[in-house]
Design a protein around this motif. Structure first.
Motif, PDB file in Angstrom:
ATOM      1  N   GLU A   1       0.835  -1.209   0.000  1.00 60.66           N
ATOM      2  CA  GLU A   1       0.000   0.000   0.000  1.00 60.66           C
ATOM      3  C   GLU A   1       0.865   1.252   0.000  1.00 60.66           C
ATOM      4  O   GLU A   1       0.582   2.206  -0.735  1.00 60.66           O
ATOM      5  CB  GLU A   1      -0.915   0.015   1.228  1.00 60.66           C
ATOM      6  CG  GLU A   1      -2.039  -0.985   1.184  1.00 60.66           C
ATOM      7  CD  GLU A   1      -2.827  -1.011   2.492  1.00 60.66           C
ATOM      8  OE1 GLU A   1      -2.791  -0.017   3.255  1.00 60.66           O
ATOM      9  OE2 GLU A   1      -3.472  -2.041   2.747  1.00 60.66           O
ATOM     10  N   ASP A   2       1.917   1.259   0.829  1.00 57.65           N
ATOM     11  CA  ASP A   2       2.821   2.412   0.899  1.00 57.65           C
ATOM     12  C   ASP A   2       3.483   2.672  -0.450  1.00 57.65           C
ATOM     13  O   ASP A   2       3.614   3.812  -0.879  1.00 57.65           O
ATOM     14  CB  ASP A   2       3.895   2.215   1.970  1.00 57.65           C
ATOM     15  CG  ASP A   2       3.350   2.289   3.384  1.00 57.65           C
ATOM     16  OD1 ASP A   2       2.179   2.697   3.567  1.00 57.65           O
ATOM     17  OD2 ASP A   2       4.097   1.928   4.320  1.00 57.65           O
ATOM     18  N   GLY A   3       3.921   1.604  -1.119  1.00 54.09           N
ATOM     19  CA  GLY A   3       4.562   1.748  -2.424  1.00 54.09           C
ATOM     20  C   GLY A   3       3.594   2.307  -3.460  1.00 54.09           C
ATOM     21  O   GLY A   3       3.932   3.238  -4.208  1.00 54.09           O
ATOM     22  N   ILE A   4       2.392   1.745  -3.496  1.00 54.12           N
ATOM     23  CA  ILE A   4       1.370   2.229  -4.433  1.00 54.12           C
ATOM     24  C   ILE A   4       1.046   3.694  -4.152  1.00 54.12           C
ATOM     25  O   ILE A   4       0.973   4.519  -5.065  1.00 54.12           O
ATOM     26  CB  ILE A   4       0.114   1.334  -4.360  1.00 54.12           C
ATOM     27  CG1 ILE A   4       0.426  -0.034  -5.002  1.00 54.12           C
ATOM     28  CG2 ILE A   4      -1.084   2.003  -5.027  1.00 54.12           C
ATOM     29  CD1 ILE A   4      -0.635  -1.087  -4.777  1.00 54.12           C
ATOM     30  N   ASN A   5       0.880   4.042  -2.859  1.00 62.25           N
ATOM     31  CA  ASN A   5       0.563   5.421  -2.484  1.00 62.25           C
ATOM     32  C   ASN A   5       1.713   6.377  -2.801  1.00 62.25           C
ATOM     33  O   ASN A   5       1.480   7.511  -3.221  1.00 62.25           O
ATOM     34  CB  ASN A   5       0.203   5.512  -1.001  1.00 62.25           C
ATOM     35  CG  ASN A   5      -1.148   4.887  -0.710  1.00 62.25           C
ATOM     36  OD1 ASN A   5      -2.007   4.787  -1.578  1.00 62.25           O
ATOM     37  ND2 ASN A   5      -1.332   4.436   0.521  1.00 62.25           N
ATOM     38  N   TYR A   6       2.949   5.916  -2.595  1.00 61.56           N
ATOM     39  CA  TYR A   6       4.115   6.754  -2.896  1.00 61.56           C
ATOM     40  C   TYR A   6       4.078   7.189  -4.365  1.00 61.56           C
ATOM     41  O   TYR A   6       4.217   8.367  -4.680  1.00 61.56           O
ATOM     42  CB  TYR A   6       5.418   6.006  -2.596  1.00 61.56           C
ATOM     43  CG  TYR A   6       6.636   6.775  -3.043  1.00 61.56           C
ATOM     44  CD1 TYR A   6       7.233   7.684  -2.187  1.00 61.56           C
ATOM     45  CD2 TYR A   6       7.162   6.616  -4.320  1.00 61.56           C
ATOM     46  CE1 TYR A   6       8.342   8.425  -2.595  1.00 61.56           C
ATOM     47  CE2 TYR A   6       8.263   7.346  -4.743  1.00 61.56           C
ATOM     48  CZ  TYR A   6       8.853   8.247  -3.874  1.00 61.56           C
ATOM     49  OH  TYR A   6       9.935   8.980  -4.292  1.00 61.56           O
ATOM     50  N   PHE A   7       3.889   6.237  -5.263  1.00 68.91           N
ATOM     51  CA  PHE A   7       3.906   6.570  -6.692  1.00 68.91           C
ATOM     52  C   PHE A   7       2.700   7.426  -7.083  1.00 68.91           C
ATOM     53  O   PHE A   7       2.815   8.312  -7.932  1.00 68.91           O
ATOM     54  CB  PHE A   7       3.987   5.298  -7.540  1.00 68.91           C
ATOM     55  CG  PHE A   7       5.378   4.785  -7.638  1.00 68.91           C
ATOM     56  CD1 PHE A   7       6.254   5.274  -8.587  1.00 68.91           C
ATOM     57  CD2 PHE A   7       5.835   3.816  -6.757  1.00 68.91           C
ATOM     58  CE1 PHE A   7       7.566   4.816  -8.660  1.00 68.91           C
ATOM     59  CE2 PHE A   7       7.135   3.349  -6.824  1.00 68.91           C
ATOM     60  CZ  PHE A   7       8.005   3.845  -7.779  1.00 68.91           C
TER      61      PHE A   7
END
Length: 132
Positions: free
Chosen positions: A10-16
């Motif tokens: 989730e953090d990776g998806i949100n970061y991008f």
């Protein structure tokens, strides 16, 4: 561990999405010609391709920060994902327990992908022989 892994995804998806205006969606895909070859992607975007997210140890995080060298098992996983999707690169988003992250890009290696495809098909053939 699964909860943490899901949070890192989730953090990776949100970061991008927030930092680069790129929307990734989790997805399962199958190879166009070999339907038994499949991959579960942490993130997929038609243009930007594959996002692979990992929660990693401090030692590996520090080593990665210094050397930019992705672990071989993680490289193989992403090469296989590229084989399945036909995409030419994958983004590698890693996070440690403090929430620090590193993002690298891994480009396709057709020779390694062919090796992985052969290994997977040989395994499936052997499995079929043993089950039948």
């Amino acid at each position: 561990v699964l909860k943490i892994s899901n949070k890192v995804e989730e953090d990776g998806i949100n970061y991008f999405k927030e930092k680069q205006n790129i929307t990734y969606e989790p997805i399962c895909v199958e190879h166009a010609q070999e339907s038994l070859l499949r991959a579960s992607l942490d993130g997929w975007n038609e243009t930007e391709g594959i996002l692979e997210c990992k929660y990693i140890s401090f030692d590996y995080f520090n080593d990665l920060k210094e050397n930019n060298k992705i672990r071989l098992d993680h490289q193989d996983q992403m090469q296989f994902q590229m084989l399945i999707t036909g995409h030419t690169f994958a983004r590698y988003y890693v996070q440690n327990t403090k929430g620090d992250n590193i993002i690298l890009t891994l480009n396709e290696d057709k020779n390694r992908q062919n090796d992985l495809k052969k290994l997977a098909l040989d395994f499936l053939k052997e499995l079929d022989i043993r089950l039948n």
